[in-house]
Write an enzyme that holds these catalytic residues in place. Structure first.
Site, short mmCIF file in Angstrom:
data_model
loop_
_atom_site.label_atom_id
_atom_site.label_comp_id
_atom_site.label_asym_id
_atom_site.label_seq_id
_atom_site.Cartn_x
_atom_site.Cartn_y
_atom_site.Cartn_z
N SER A 140 0.79 -1.23 0.00
CA SER A 140 0.00 0.00 0.00
C SER A 140 0.82 1.28 0.00
O SER A 140 0.25 2.37 -0.07
CB SER A 140 -0.95 0.00 1.21
OG SER A 140 -2.01 -0.89 0.99
N LYS A 195 0.03 3.61 -2.69
CA LYS A 195 -1.03 4.60 -2.56
C LYS A 195 -0.48 6.03 -2.52
O LYS A 195 -1.22 6.98 -2.75
CB LYS A 195 -1.87 4.32 -1.31
CG LYS A 195 -2.77 3.08 -1.42
CD LYS A 195 -3.61 2.91 -0.16
CE LYS A 195 -4.64 1.79 -0.28
NZ LYS A 195 -4.06 0.45 -0.15
N SER A 207 -5.83 2.79 4.98
CA SER A 207 -5.30 2.17 3.76
C SER A 207 -6.43 1.46 3.01
O SER A 207 -6.24 0.36 2.47
CB SER A 207 -4.18 1.18 4.09
OG SER A 207 -3.34 0.97 2.98
#
Length: 427
Positions: free
Chosen positions: A109, A112, A167
């Site tokens: 993640s 991101k 997340s």
């Protein structure tokens, strides 16, 4: 803004200008590694490849730990187990030390950060969106979720809190739907990565969920964080510890529809703390991740004594709870102690647009000034001044001074590095 803060911000902008000028005019050789394979793979190799990118300096493309200690500099912590890590000055872009910095690995993640840096500027935070079933289609099994419900309306502000704090892959997919769909968003992410010169990165999913061929590197993740932190909203979201998130609309005992909220907490444990790790002094984000193929990954930013550092750690071999944060904290401690006592082994390169904005006519004539090289093999034209601006005036003098400063004026307006007032709230 208090006078000391103004001086610090001014200094950071001066350092950024000097760094941008120096980078654009010295034009270090940047060799990208081969494009990542798109064939499925269970997990990355246990050893780094022989040939890695040298973007940012030749030493950064070498395997193993790269550091150039000077007198009085502390040694790099010996008990680090991460496959890859990097310690860099967020303002000047100097890389203080690195370990397999360009090793292409699954990012989880932390991808991101690239998603946010690409999409966040497109929608005002007050924009609202009613979620349809198709918005949530295609999420990977076991995805981290913030709890978005179909047929409920959320603000863009809500969605970004879901992305950064929990997340939430569901929040990422809704924002991607608003942005023209997952495929379009991934295309834009890859284009933005190329603009940032993050050439180790190949995005396949916008949320970082494991996918064949999806890779990044500690170096590239640090570039994403540095770029994102120039945006006020990005800094706000990544530094938020807890927030209220809209719940599901239900009927109360009187039959009236009501919609409450529930609390969400940031899963960045250097920011929120945990039973076995304390909040790191001066921390202000940025993003964590964890998947089967990637293991634990993390990029953090922290400030101490007016210096702002970025640390990225990817996939520690040690499986202790919160190990990625513990190793990050050790590298922060080392970086703050070593700053000014090590020779940089590389640099965080500016975006391509910044390089294009530098005036070729401002380059020094052949045989003039320069000739020295740093530990990364890059030409240097800088010296520490009595005001601690890390060679601002020397660099400007060598590279043409006012002409070059004007050439990168647009870059300075739009590329301000993390401001200490945000970071110092986390002390």
């Amino acid at each position: 803004m208090p006078a000391p803060m103004k001086q610090t911000v001014r200094r950071s902008l001066l350092v950024t200008a000097a760094t941008s000028v120096s980078l654009a005019l010295t034009a270090p050789v940047s060799l990208a590694a081969p494009k990542p394979s798109t064939s499925p793979s269970a997990s990355p190799s246990a050893t780094p490849p022989a040939n890695m990118s040298s973007v940012g300096g030749t030493r950064l493309g070498q395997a193993g730990t790269q550091v150039a200690l000077a007198g009085g500099a502390p040694v790099v912590p010996k008990d680090l187990t991460a496959r890859s890590w990097i310690v860099a000055d967020a303002e000047s872009g100097e890389v203080l030390a690195a370990h397999n910095a360009h090793w292409r690995l699954p990012p989880a993640s932390t991808m991101k950060m690239l998603f946010a840096d690409t999409v966040l500027p497109k929608f005002p935070k007050t924009t609202t969106h009613k979620v349809a079933a198709k918005d949530l289609a295609g999420m990977g099994s076991g995805s981290s979720l913030v709890g978005i419900k179909e047929n409920e309306t959320y603000t863009v502000h809500d969605l970004w809190l879901g992305v950064f704090l929990r997340s939430g892959n569901d929040a990422v997919h809704v924002l991607s739907a608003m942005n023209g769909g997952v495929a379009e968003t991934v295309k834009e992410m890859n284009e933005h990565a190329e603009e940032l010169q993050a050439l180790d990165t190949h995005a396949v999913s916008p949320d970082g969920y494991d996918a064949p061929g999806q890779v990044s590197s500690a170096y590239d993740l640090t570039l994403f964080a540095r770029s994102g932190l120039q945006k006020k909203d990005f800094r706000e979201y990544c530094s938020t510890v807890t927030a209220k998130f809209p719940g599901e609309t239900k009927k109360n005992k009187k039959g009236k529809k009501v919609r409450g909220t529930f609390e969400i907490q940031n899963t960045n444990r250097l920011l929120s703390g945990d039973y076995d790790i304390s909040q790191y002094p001066g921390i202000a984000g940025v993003k964590n991740g964890n998947t089967t193929n990637a293991g634990a990954t993390f990029t953090g930013v922290a400030e101490r004594g007016g210096r702002v550092l970025l640390v990225t750690v990817m996939n520690p071999a040690k499986s202790d709870h919160n190990e990625v944060y513990k190793e990050t904290a050790k590298l922060f401690d080392w970086g703050f102690a070593a700053a000014g006592k090590v020779t940089p082994v590389g640099e965080l390169v500016p975006p391509k647009s910044a390089e294009r904005s530098a005036s070729p006519s401002a380059a020094p004539a052949s045989g003039q000034a320069g000739g020295a090289e740093d530990a990364s093999g890059r030409p240097v034209a800088s010296a520490v001044t009595d005001e601690g601006s890390r060679g601002m005036w020397t660099a400007l003098g060598v590279t043409g001074g006012v002409v070059v400063l004007l050439a990168v004026g647009v870059f300075l307006v739009n590329r301000r590095w993390p401001l200490p007032d945000l970071v110092r709230r986390r002390r």
